[in-house]
Design an enzyme around this catalytic site. Structure first.
Site, PDB file in Angstrom:
ATOM      1  N   HIS A  56       0.871  -1.179   0.000  1.00 26.23           N
ATOM      2  CA  HIS A  56       0.000   0.000   0.000  1.00 26.23           C
ATOM      3  C   HIS A  56       0.909   1.230   0.000  1.00 26.23           C
ATOM      4  O   HIS A  56       1.247   1.774   1.052  1.00 26.23           O
ATOM      5  CB  HIS A  56      -0.907  -0.006   1.235  1.00 26.23           C
ATOM      6  N   GLU A  87      -2.496  -1.796  -3.402  1.00 24.85           N
ATOM      7  CA  GLU A  87      -3.693  -1.141  -2.888  1.00 24.85           C
ATOM      8  C   GLU A  87      -3.416   0.326  -2.597  1.00 24.85           C
ATOM      9  O   GLU A  87      -2.274   0.745  -2.417  1.00 24.85           O
ATOM     10  CB  GLU A  87      -4.202  -1.860  -1.638  1.00 24.85           C
ATOM     11  N   HIS A 208      -7.225  -6.505   7.639  1.00 24.83           N
ATOM     12  CA  HIS A 208      -6.959  -5.466   8.623  1.00 24.83           C
ATOM     13  C   HIS A 208      -7.087  -6.047  10.032  1.00 24.83           C
ATOM     14  O   HIS A 208      -8.164  -6.391  10.481  1.00 24.83           O
ATOM     15  CB  HIS A 208      -7.873  -4.241   8.494  1.00 24.83           C
TER      16      HIS A 208
END
Length: 262
Positions: A56, A87, A208
Site C-alpha cells: 500500500h 492497494e 486489517h
C-alpha cells in the site's frame, strides 16, 4: 531465479494468504542502511508458501516507496503463480502504478493522504460516480479490482454494478470485538456481508488486524473467502519467529478454519 527451482510449498488452502510488507519498509525507513530488505522479506514469504504479496504505497512514502513497488513487481515475475496486489486510493498515486505495472489485483482503499491507517470502506452509492472510471480503466488493463468495504450487506450489489470483481471486507471491527461479548454479533455481520457479495457475483477478500488468534474463526465463519491480506500482525510475529515459520503458522490457521467449516 527460475520458478521451477523454487521449493514446493505445502498444498495451498482455498483461502489465499497475501502478505502485506509495508511494515518491513517502515522499519527500514528509520535508518539509511537499506535493512531490512523489503524484496528479501517478500521472497522469504513466497518461499514459505504465501500466495501473494500486498503493498500500500502512500503518497508520503512513509513506508513503501515507489522504488519498492517496482522492485517487488520484478520479483513477482519469477513467481507467476502468485499474486501481486497493489492497494491504495485511486485519487492519489495508485493508478500510476496500475497503468505501468498491471498487477494481478488492484485494491481501492478510500484513505486520506495523511491518514494513519485504513479505517473505513467506500460508501455506495455516494462514491460510485468517481470510482466508476477508475474501475473501468483497470478492467481495460485486465487488472482485477477489489473494493475495500465495510461489512454492509446492502452495499454489495452496488459494488458489483460498478464493475468490481471483489470486495475486501475491512476487518478491524471484528478484531476489536474478538474475545468480547459482541464477537458473535459482529461476526454475523461479516457472514451476511460475504453472502451478499457472493449472491451479487463478487469474490470476497478480507483484511486489517487479522492475526493468529482470530484468523481461523474468521475463515471458518465467513463464506467464500478467497484471500486474506495480513501485514502488521504477521510482520510483528516474524520478528520473533522468522518469516518462514510465521507464514506457515498463518497458513495453518487458514487450513484449520477451512477444516472446521467443512
Amino acid at each position: 531465479m527460475n520458478p521451477s527451482r523454487h521449493p514446493t510449498p505445502p498444498a495451498s488452502p482455498a483461502t489465499a494468504l497475501s502478505v502485506n510488507v509495508n511494515k518491513v519498509a517502515l522499519l527500514r525507513n528509520t535508518r539509511h542502511l537499506a535493512i531490512p530488505c523489503v524484496t528479501k522479506a517478500a521472497r522469504l514469504c513466497l518461499q514459505a508458501g504465501a500466495q501473494g504479496i500486498t503493498v500500500h504505497p502512500r503518497p508520503d512514502e512513509r513506508h513503501i516507496r515507489r522504488q519498492d513497488v517496482f522492485e517487488l513487481a520484478d520479483l513477482m515475475q519469477a513467481w507467476p503463480d502468485r499474486e501481486y496486489n497493489i492497494e491504495g486510493n485511486p485519487a492519489q498515486n495508485l493508478m500510476d502504478f496500475i497503468r505501468t505495472l498491471r498487477p494481478r489485483q488492484a485494491t481501492f482503499v478510500p484513505d486520506g493522504a495523511d491518514q494513519f491507517t485504513s479505517d473505513h470502506g467506500w460508501s455506495l452509492p455516494q462514491d460510485a460516480e468517481r470510482l466508476a472510471p477508475w474501475i473501468a480503466e483497470c478492467k481495460a488493463l485486465a487488472v482485477r479490482v477489489s473494493l475495500f468495504m465495510d461489512p454492509d450487506p446492502a452495499q454489495m450489489a452496488a459494488a458489483k454494478a460498478l464493475g468490481a470483481d471483489r470486495v475486501e471486507l475491512y476487518t478491524e471491527p471484528y478484531a476489536a470485538a474478538w474475545g468480547q461479548p459482541q464477537q458473535a454479533a459482529v461476526l454475523a455481520r461479516y457472514r451476511a456481508a460475504a453472502q451478499a457479495a457472493l449472491d451479487a457475483g463478487l469474490g470476497v477478500n478480507a483484511g486489517h488486524d487479522l492475526n493468529r488468534d482470530n484468523l481461523a474463526t474468521f475463515v471458518r465463519e465467513v463464506p467464500g473467502l478467497l484471500e486474506v491480506s495480513i501485514g502488521h500482525a504477521l510482520i510483528a510475529d516474524a520478528l520473533e519467529l522468522g518469516y518462514g515459520a510465521t507464514v506457515r503458522a498463518y497458513l495453518d490457521c487458514i487450513r484449520a478454519g477451512m477444516a472446521a467449516a467443512a
